[in-house]
Every structure is written in C-alpha cells, then in structure tokens.
Design an enzyme around this catalytic site. Structure first.
Site, short mmCIF file in Angstrom:
data_model
loop_
_atom_site.label_atom_id
_atom_site.label_comp_id
_atom_site.label_asym_id
_atom_site.label_seq_id
_atom_site.Cartn_x
_atom_site.Cartn_y
_atom_site.Cartn_z
N TYR A 124 44.26 40.60 38.50
CA TYR A 124 43.76 39.22 38.56
C TYR A 124 44.70 38.25 37.85
O TYR A 124 44.74 37.07 38.20
CB TYR A 124 42.37 39.13 37.91
N LYS A 175 43.04 54.64 39.28
CA LYS A 175 43.76 55.39 40.31
C LYS A 175 45.03 55.95 39.68
O LYS A 175 46.16 55.57 40.03
CB LYS A 175 44.11 54.46 41.49
N ASP A 208 38.36 55.55 44.26
CA ASP A 208 37.84 55.79 45.61
C ASP A 208 36.72 56.83 45.58
O ASP A 208 35.68 56.69 46.21
CB ASP A 208 38.97 56.20 46.58
N ASP A 232 35.21 44.78 40.03
CA ASP A 232 34.70 43.77 40.96
C ASP A 232 34.08 44.46 42.18
O ASP A 232 32.96 44.15 42.59
CB ASP A 232 35.85 42.84 41.37
N ASP A 236 29.72 45.27 42.99
CA ASP A 236 29.01 44.83 44.20
C ASP A 236 28.33 46.01 44.89
O ASP A 236 27.19 45.91 45.34
CB ASP A 236 29.97 44.16 45.19
#
Ligand code: IPM
Ligand code: MG
Length: 348
Positions: A124, A175, A208, A232, A236
C-alpha cells in the site's frame, strides 16, 4: 454514522460518559468542500482526539479525480499520518445470523476470528510506485511490497497480546514461498514468538491456503496475523462468513506513547456502498459495533462496549434484518429501524 451517534447520545443520557464530539469531512465530501480528500486541519484534529469514529469513503462521483486526490487517500493518510499500524478486524458470528452465512451452519456456529492486519506498510505504501512510460511507447505500473523487521515485530506483538486474551493461537499469513518480504515476515514472527510469546501457539500459513481454509474450516482460526494487502482481502472474505460485510467493525491502533496516549481509528470494514447511499437501507451495525470497539480500546469502557454488543445481538434475535442480512423475499427493516432496535435493547 447517524445510528452510532444515537447510541452515543444514549450513553450520555444514561450517564455512562460525557463525550466531546467534533465532526468533520473526509473523502468525497471533503473533495467537494475543500478540494482535497482530507485537510491538514482534519488530520490534526484526528491526531489530537482520544479516538476517531470513521464512516466510509469513495463513490463513482469521484472516479474522475486524479489518482493522488481520490477519496480513499483520506483513510490511507489517516492510517499513515497517525501511525495506525495495527488494524484489528474481528469476525464473530452472532447466533441469530448463523443462517445468514453462505457457509453451512455447522461450519460457522460459534465462529470468532480476529484478523490483525498490518496497516501502514507493505504494498500500500512501498516505494518505488507509479506508472511510467517505456521507450517502446508501452507503460509500466509499479508497486512494491516492503516490510522491515520493526514493522513486522510491532504488529506481531499486537497479535500475540490479543491471542493471550483469547484462545491463545496465532496464524501468521504471508507468501514466503514466493516473496522475500514474506520470508522475512515468517522468520521475524517465528523469532519473536519463540523469544517472547512461547505460551502462544504460533502456526504459519500461505495466504492462498488461508483463503481456502477460511471457506473450508474457518473455526480452526483464532488470531490471523497478516500483511496489509492480504489482510484487506482475507477480512472481506471472513466478513461474509459472518453473514454480511455490513456487520464487521474494525479498530486501527497506533503505538502507546510515553504519556499513555494511543492514536486510534474505528471504522466499519465495508465501504461507502454508493449504490445504496441515502436510501435508509444500509446496515448500521458495523458502525455501531465500531463504536463498541472504540469504548473498549480507547476509553477503557469494556462494560459499555459489551452492553452495545449485547444490544446488537438481541436486536438480531428480535428477528430484524437489514436487506444485506435477509434472504430474498423476506421482510427487511431500514437503517433507522435497526438503530431503533439497538436503542430499544439498550433501554430495555
Ligand atoms: C479497507 C478498505 C480500504 C483499504 C480502502 C478504502 C482504501 O478496503 O479498509 O479494507 O484497502 O484498506
Ligand atoms: Mg478492504
């Protein structure tokens, strides 16, 4: 926000506390009034306040704004300028909403996840960034994922401390199979966990796989510690497990300073939902629950926070549902009516 303010007014009436409230504009409303998504005056007020209760930003009216003047800058600037590095996103399933979840009831009953998302670093904010023109006439877009050990440690501490007050488990998500910053994240969290939080059970997961596990068996998680971008996305996803994106509050906390002050901002994790704005159909519960987090984390009022959470839970038990929580064809109530129900429960 209007419904959350009614809850504040009730807290005052019930003599739980006196609030000094200052309101100001951010996002598109601020662009319209002042030409920028957030003014220095607003940032300074937010810094001086004990806590910021935030609405949401964004909407198609501002799609044509230059990228560096878009509404979202307001929340990103507040996080950055106030040093709000730890974004706490709890995803508890209210019993009354078990059937609103798209997952089967037996997977989500009793679910209580806390996502701790890093909020002032990562891709970000990483440099270099931008869009550049290449000599062959094509263009290249650039963003950079970057984390220092200090940034990783301070947010990891928040996750470990929270885990101690819950069921004592942290899953750190990155990751590290692909990204060096993820590898450093895993190494740093491992060392910190072993040296200072040996009592907390730490596991690691690729992002993932975490997304898949959240849909497959979400109750395996207690605290999920992760980077800005993965947090983020995963928050959700986690929100939908609880029935609706419209239910989830969040707290974004800075460091505790020498005089005990801690910058803090509270906001629903949902956006501005421009398609339903101003129609009295939005779910006010995430904003009201954000207020509960504010009372808990910034004002040392855990009992009042719990009272509000209970009132929300009981309002749902009454059977009231805003449209986002209601299967098609079922009766729904509006924003204000849901606020009425919460106040009724608080008064009851
Ligand atoms: C969130 C939002 C923000 C983010 C946007 C509005 C900048 O999606 O708080 O999750 O990406 O952090
Ligand atoms: Mg988001």
């Amino acid at each position: 926000m209007a419904q959350a303010e009614r809850v504040i007014a009730w807290l005052e009436d019930a003599r739980c506390a006196r609030f000094e409230i200052d309101r100001d504009l951010v996002g598109g409303a601020s662009i319209n009034a002042y030409g920028v998504p957030i003014t220095d005056v607003v940032t300074a007020k937010a810094r001086a306040a004990d806590a910021v209760l935030f609405g949401a930003v964004g909407g198609p009216q501002w799609d044509k704004e230059p990228f560096d003047n878009r509404p979202e800058i307001a929340i990103l600037e507040l996080r950055k300028q106030l040093g709000l590095f730890a974004n706490l996103r709890p995803a508890p399933v209210f019993d009354a909403l078990v059937d609103a979840s798209p997952l089967k009831a037996n997977l989500v009953q009793g679910l209580d996840i806390m996502i701790v998302r890093e909020a002032t670093g990562g891709i970000y904010f990483g440099e270099p960034r931008g869009i550049e023109n290449l000599v062959d006439g094509s263009r290249r877009g650039i963003n950079t994922e970057v984390y220092t050990t200090n940034e990783i440690e301070r947010v990891a501490r928040v996750a470990f401390e929270l885990a101690r007050t819950r069921s004592g488990r942290v899953t750190s998500v990155e990751k590290s199979n692909v990204m060096e910053s993820g590898l450093l994240w895993r190494q740093t969290v491992t060392i910190l966990g072993a040296s200072e939080y040996a009592d907390v059970k730490l596991t690691h997961m690729y992002a993932d796989n975490c997304a898949m596990q959240l849909a497959r068996n979400p109750r395996q998680f207690d605290v999920i510690l992760t980077t800005n971008l993965f947090g983020d996305l995963l928050s959700d996803l986690a929100s939908m497990l609880t029935g609706s994106l419209g239910m989830l509050p969040s707290a974004t906390l800075g460091a505790v300073t020498a005089n005990g002050h801690r910058n803090a901002l509270y906001e629903p994790i949902h956006g501005s939902a421009p398609d339903i704005a101003g129609k009295n159909i939005a779910n006010p519960l995430a904003e009201i629950l954000s207020l509960a987090m504010l009372l808990q984390f910034s004002l040392s009022m855990p009992d009042e926070a719990e009272m509000i959470r209970r009132a929300v839970s009981n309002a749902l038990v009454e059977g009231l549902r805003t449209a986002d929580l209601s299967p098609e064809g079922h009766a729904t109530v509006g924003t204000r009516e849901m606020g009425d129900a919460v106040l009724r429960q608080l008064k009851g």
